[in-house]
Motif scaffolding. Structure first.
Motif, PDB file in Angstrom:
ATOM      1  N   ALA A   1      -8.201   4.155   3.143  1.00 48.44           N
ATOM      2  CA  ALA A   1      -7.694   5.515   2.963  1.00 48.44           C
ATOM      3  C   ALA A   1      -7.442   6.205   4.298  1.00 48.44           C
ATOM      4  O   ALA A   1      -6.709   7.197   4.368  1.00 48.44           O
ATOM      5  CB  ALA A   1      -8.666   6.331   2.116  1.00 48.44           C
TER       6      ALA A   1
ATOM      7  N   GLU B   1       0.804  -1.215   0.000  1.00 51.86           N
ATOM      8  CA  GLU B   1       0.000   0.000   0.000  1.00 51.86           C
ATOM      9  C   GLU B   1       0.839   1.269   0.000  1.00 51.86           C
ATOM     10  O   GLU B   1       0.343   2.341  -0.365  1.00 51.86           O
ATOM     11  CB  GLU B   1      -0.909   0.036   1.239  1.00 51.86           C
ATOM     12  CG  GLU B   1      -1.971  -1.031   1.283  1.00 51.86           C
ATOM     13  CD  GLU B   1      -2.789  -0.941   2.548  1.00 51.86           C
ATOM     14  OE1 GLU B   1      -3.861  -1.575   2.592  1.00 51.86           O
ATOM     15  OE2 GLU B   1      -2.371  -0.244   3.500  1.00 51.86           O
TER      16      GLU B   1
ATOM     17  N   LEU C   1      -6.436   2.607  -2.130  1.00 53.98           N
ATOM     18  CA  LEU C   1      -6.763   2.565  -0.710  1.00 53.98           C
ATOM     19  C   LEU C   1      -8.224   2.923  -0.477  1.00 53.98           C
ATOM     20  O   LEU C   1      -8.879   2.353   0.416  1.00 53.98           O
ATOM     21  CB  LEU C   1      -5.856   3.500   0.084  1.00 53.98           C
ATOM     22  CG  LEU C   1      -4.508   2.892   0.524  1.00 53.98           C
ATOM     23  CD1 LEU C   1      -3.597   2.631  -0.660  1.00 53.98           C
ATOM     24  CD2 LEU C   1      -3.809   3.791   1.528  1.00 53.98           C
ATOM     25  N   GLU C   2      -8.748   3.837  -1.260  1.00 51.06           N
ATOM     26  CA  GLU C   2     -10.166   4.178  -1.145  1.00 51.06           C
ATOM     27  C   GLU C   2     -11.038   2.972  -1.485  1.00 51.06           C
ATOM     28  O   GLU C   2     -12.005   2.677  -0.783  1.00 51.06           O
ATOM     29  CB  GLU C   2     -10.491   5.348  -2.072  1.00 51.06           C
ATOM     30  CG  GLU C   2      -9.891   6.666  -1.618  1.00 51.06           C
ATOM     31  CD  GLU C   2     -10.095   7.779  -2.636  1.00 51.06           C
ATOM     32  OE1 GLU C   2      -9.856   8.941  -2.285  1.00 51.06           O
ATOM     33  OE2 GLU C   2     -10.479   7.466  -3.789  1.00 51.06           O
TER      34      GLU C   2
ATOM     35  N   LEU D   1      -3.870   6.637  -4.011  1.00 53.93           N
ATOM     36  CA  LEU D   1      -4.923   6.788  -3.014  1.00 53.93           C
ATOM     37  C   LEU D   1      -6.208   6.098  -3.462  1.00 53.93           C
ATOM     38  O   LEU D   1      -6.943   5.566  -2.628  1.00 53.93           O
ATOM     39  CB  LEU D   1      -5.183   8.275  -2.755  1.00 53.93           C
ATOM     40  CG  LEU D   1      -6.243   8.615  -1.708  1.00 53.93           C
ATOM     41  CD1 LEU D   1      -5.880   8.050  -0.341  1.00 53.93           C
ATOM     42  CD2 LEU D   1      -6.449  10.127  -1.629  1.00 53.93           C
ATOM     43  N   SER D   2      -6.467   6.072  -4.749  1.00 54.45           N
ATOM     44  CA  SER D   2      -7.691   5.449  -5.255  1.00 54.45           C
ATOM     45  C   SER D   2      -7.770   3.976  -4.884  1.00 54.45           C
ATOM     46  O   SER D   2      -8.864   3.447  -4.641  1.00 54.45           O
ATOM     47  CB  SER D   2      -7.780   5.612  -6.770  1.00 54.45           C
ATOM     48  OG  SER D   2      -6.657   5.008  -7.414  1.00 54.45           O
TER      49      SER D   2
ATOM     50  N   SER E   1      -9.638  12.089  10.233  1.00 58.69           N
ATOM     51  CA  SER E   1     -10.173  12.844   9.105  1.00 58.69           C
ATOM     52  C   SER E   1     -10.838  14.097   9.683  1.00 58.69           C
ATOM     53  O   SER E   1     -10.816  14.327  10.908  1.00 58.69           O
ATOM     54  CB  SER E   1     -11.189  11.993   8.350  1.00 58.69           C
ATOM     55  OG  SER E   1     -12.408  11.913   9.083  1.00 58.69           O
TER      56      SER E   1
ATOM     57  N   ARG F   1      -3.961   7.230   5.521  1.00 55.87           N
ATOM     58  CA  ARG F   1      -3.304   8.437   5.016  1.00 55.87           C
ATOM     59  C   ARG F   1      -4.043   9.714   5.415  1.00 55.87           C
ATOM     60  O   ARG F   1      -3.742  10.790   4.894  1.00 55.87           O
ATOM     61  CB  ARG F   1      -3.185   8.381   3.489  1.00 55.87           C
ATOM     62  CG  ARG F   1      -2.278   7.269   2.989  1.00 55.87           C
ATOM     63  CD  ARG F   1      -2.030   7.378   1.500  1.00 55.87           C
ATOM     64  NE  ARG F   1      -1.320   6.219   0.986  1.00 55.87           N
ATOM     65  CZ  ARG F   1      -1.073   5.994  -0.302  1.00 55.87           C
ATOM     66  NH1 ARG F   1      -1.491   6.868  -1.208  1.00 55.87           N
ATOM     67  NH2 ARG F   1      -0.435   4.903  -0.687  1.00 55.87           N
ATOM     68  N   SER F   2      -4.967   9.625   6.341  1.00 59.08           N
ATOM     69  CA  SER F   2      -5.727  10.816   6.733  1.00 59.08           C
ATOM     70  C   SER F   2      -4.817  11.955   7.176  1.00 59.08           C
ATOM     71  O   SER F   2      -5.062  13.126   6.860  1.00 59.08           O
ATOM     72  CB  SER F   2      -6.714  10.471   7.852  1.00 59.08           C
ATOM     73  OG  SER F   2      -7.782   9.684   7.373  1.00 59.08           O
TER      74      SER F   2
ATOM     75  N   GLN G   1      -3.398  14.184   4.325  1.00 61.42           N
ATOM     76  CA  GLN G   1      -4.305  14.904   3.419  1.00 61.42           C
ATOM     77  C   GLN G   1      -4.295  16.389   3.779  1.00 61.42           C
ATOM     78  O   GLN G   1      -5.169  16.895   4.484  1.00 61.42           O
ATOM     79  CB  GLN G   1      -5.705  14.306   3.492  1.00 61.42           C
ATOM     80  CG  GLN G   1      -5.776  12.824   3.187  1.00 61.42           C
ATOM     81  CD  GLN G   1      -5.111  12.472   1.866  1.00 61.42           C
ATOM     82  OE1 GLN G   1      -5.392  13.077   0.833  1.00 61.42           O
ATOM     83  NE2 GLN G   1      -4.207  11.504   1.902  1.00 61.42           N
TER      84      GLN G   1
END
Length: 477
Positions: A63, A49, A57-58, A54-55, A232, A66-67, A70
């Motif tokens: 995701a 990973e 992980l989404e 990022l797509s 987030s 990785r908050s 961002q």
């Protein structure tokens, strides 16, 4: 203590440390090798990973890892919180489950216990703090709105409505009541609302905002489930909004990111490294369930905070209890719970394992006075409350160990934003590893990361559908 029991201590002297009490002969050598192979394969999946877009992980609902990276979301949080702190005197979080539990944890850990009783200056210009939207029980919501009106605060109150789907029943019902009350009082409601939601047309909150803008809108990012959303905007906005005296919203966000990064760096270490707490704790949890038969994990936060336990109950049980397996979590706090659940742990069915959270520095202290000989308190006289709390934790942990109760301790140097965020992220990573140890990423032996059960919750739709059906029937009567 049973001779088969041994203690293992891991971690650094200056940071998060893990101590585990295990049965020395619960696994054969062949099983140890098998476990090593499993962890090696699991870590390879997580390592893949690191360089993934990022797509990906989404799509895999990871995701959240990785908050803290961002920067666009973080800047949105800071800009909106700095503006809102100037415009409003009260702040209400409206949400349920993962939408509000992290904020409740941060409130207990980071803010004054009597925050709302302090003057605005004593709070460092932070607004008063309230929570609602987690029930259909009307008593507290009605009282909240009446109290805000009677104190001439209702027009100076900001409501942060949090729902990724934008359709959560309890939360949206609360919003509708708040909307009507604001309209009745002021003829307008949107300029006192922030929506924290999925930024898609699927979200009713997003649709409302598109029709006519709220005071603000923040994203619940794609690939971030509610119970993994603490870092987030769901959790970070609360931290920023409630920054107290001598600190800024930026200070709080930076402290949170520091703790998250420390946990993330530890998680990237080889799985057998003594500082990789998440892998060791996940394997311990897997072992006590498999070999000891632990049907319940008692999460024993050794502090006067209950919300961290509630947060972990949701994180663990919603993630790990699938396919008919996985332990339940019982939230406890020490020493309060020593006068309730402790007897059941020691004298009841041997189906419980314990995870202690020990804070070496609780952040405040008092000295117990001396000079009263013969009053039965000689052991504590002239000792600090902080040291007495540590003595209570150690005594409880030693007693459990002597009586062969499997237990593990996560020790943190101090109870503050950075350390609680390191702890929470470590526990999130622990759950991620535990889910893979239970092979939730496999379906009939085939790798299906996008459908991994760790990040789904297969059982919740039934109550929602039945509740809505019954509500419609009630309206027709």
């Amino acid at each position: 203590m049973d001779s088969r029991i041994k203690q293992i201590e891991l971690g650094s002297d200056s940071g998060l440390r893990l101590k585990m009490v295990v049965c020395a002969d619960t696994e054969t050598q062949d099983e140890h090798v098998l476990v090593d192979v499993r962890l090696e394969d699991i870590q390879a999946l997580f390592k893949a990973e690191v360089d993934a877009p990022l797509s990906v992980l989404e799509q895999n609902l990871r995701a959240w890892t990785r908050s803290h990276l961002q920067t666009e979301h973080i800047q949105q949080v800071l800009a909106l919180s700095n503006k809102a702190r100037s415009d409003f005197s009260a702040f209400v979080t409206v949400g349920i489950g993962g939408s509000d539990l992290s904020a409740r944890v941060f409130h207990e850990i980071a803010n004054h216990p009597y925050h709302n009783l302090l003057s605005t200056a004593e709070r460092g210009e932070a607004p008063e703090i309230y929570f609602t939207g987690d029930t259909f029980d009307p008593v507290r919501l009605k009282a909240l709105l009446e109290m805000l009106k009677s104190r001439n605060l209702l027009h100076k109150t900001l409501f942060n409505v949090i729902s990724k789907s934008g359709k959560t029943g309890e939360t949206l019902a609360t919003l509708m009541i708040i909307r009507d009350r604001l309209q009745q009082e002021f003829g307008e409601w949107r300029n006192q609302i922030i929506a924290t939601t999925g930024l898609t047309e699927k979200s009713l909150l997003y649709q409302f905002h598109q029709e006519s803008a709220f005071y603000g809108i923040l994203p619940v990012p794609e690939g971030v489930g509610g119970r993994f959303s603490a870092f987030s905007p769901v959790g970070l906005f609360f931290l920023a909004m409630t920054a107290g005296i001598g600190e800024t919203p930026e200070d709080r966000i930076n402290a949170a990111i520091d703790g998250i990064q420390r946990a993330d760096e530890s998680f990237q270490l080889p799985y057998a490294h003594p500082n990789n707490t998440a892998y060791h704790l996940a394997l311990w949890l897997d072992s006590v369930e498999k070999y000891y038969g632990a049907g319940s994990i008692v999460f024993y936060n050794y502090a006067d905070n209950s919300r961290l336990g509630e947060w972990f109950v949701q994180l663990y049980t919603e993630s790990i209890q699938e396919r008919g397996i996985g332990s339940n979590v019982i939230a406890a706090k020490g020493p309060t719970s020593n006068h309730s659940i402790l007897n059941g742990i020691l004298a009841g069915p041997r189906d419980k394992a314990v995870v202690f959270i020990h804070w070496e520095d609780l952040g405040a202290d008092l000295i117990i006075p001396g000079g009263n000989e013969g009053d039965g308190l000689e052991a504590f006289e002239r000792l600090s409350m902080n040291d007495s709390q540590t003595a209570s934790y150690r005594g409880t942990e030693m007693d459990f160990t002597d009586k062969d109760i499997p237990n593990a301790t996560l020790t943190l140097p101090s109870r503050d934003i950075s350390n609680v965020c390191q702890l929470m992220r470590t526990l999130m990573d622990t759950v991620a590893v535990k889910g893979k140890l239970q092979e939730f990423h496999l379906a009939d032996g085939i790798l299906v990361l996008s459908e991994e059960l760790t990040y789904h919750q297969s059982a919740v739709e039934g109550y929602k559908q039945r509740t809505e059906q019954i509500a419609r029937e009630m309206k027709r009567r």
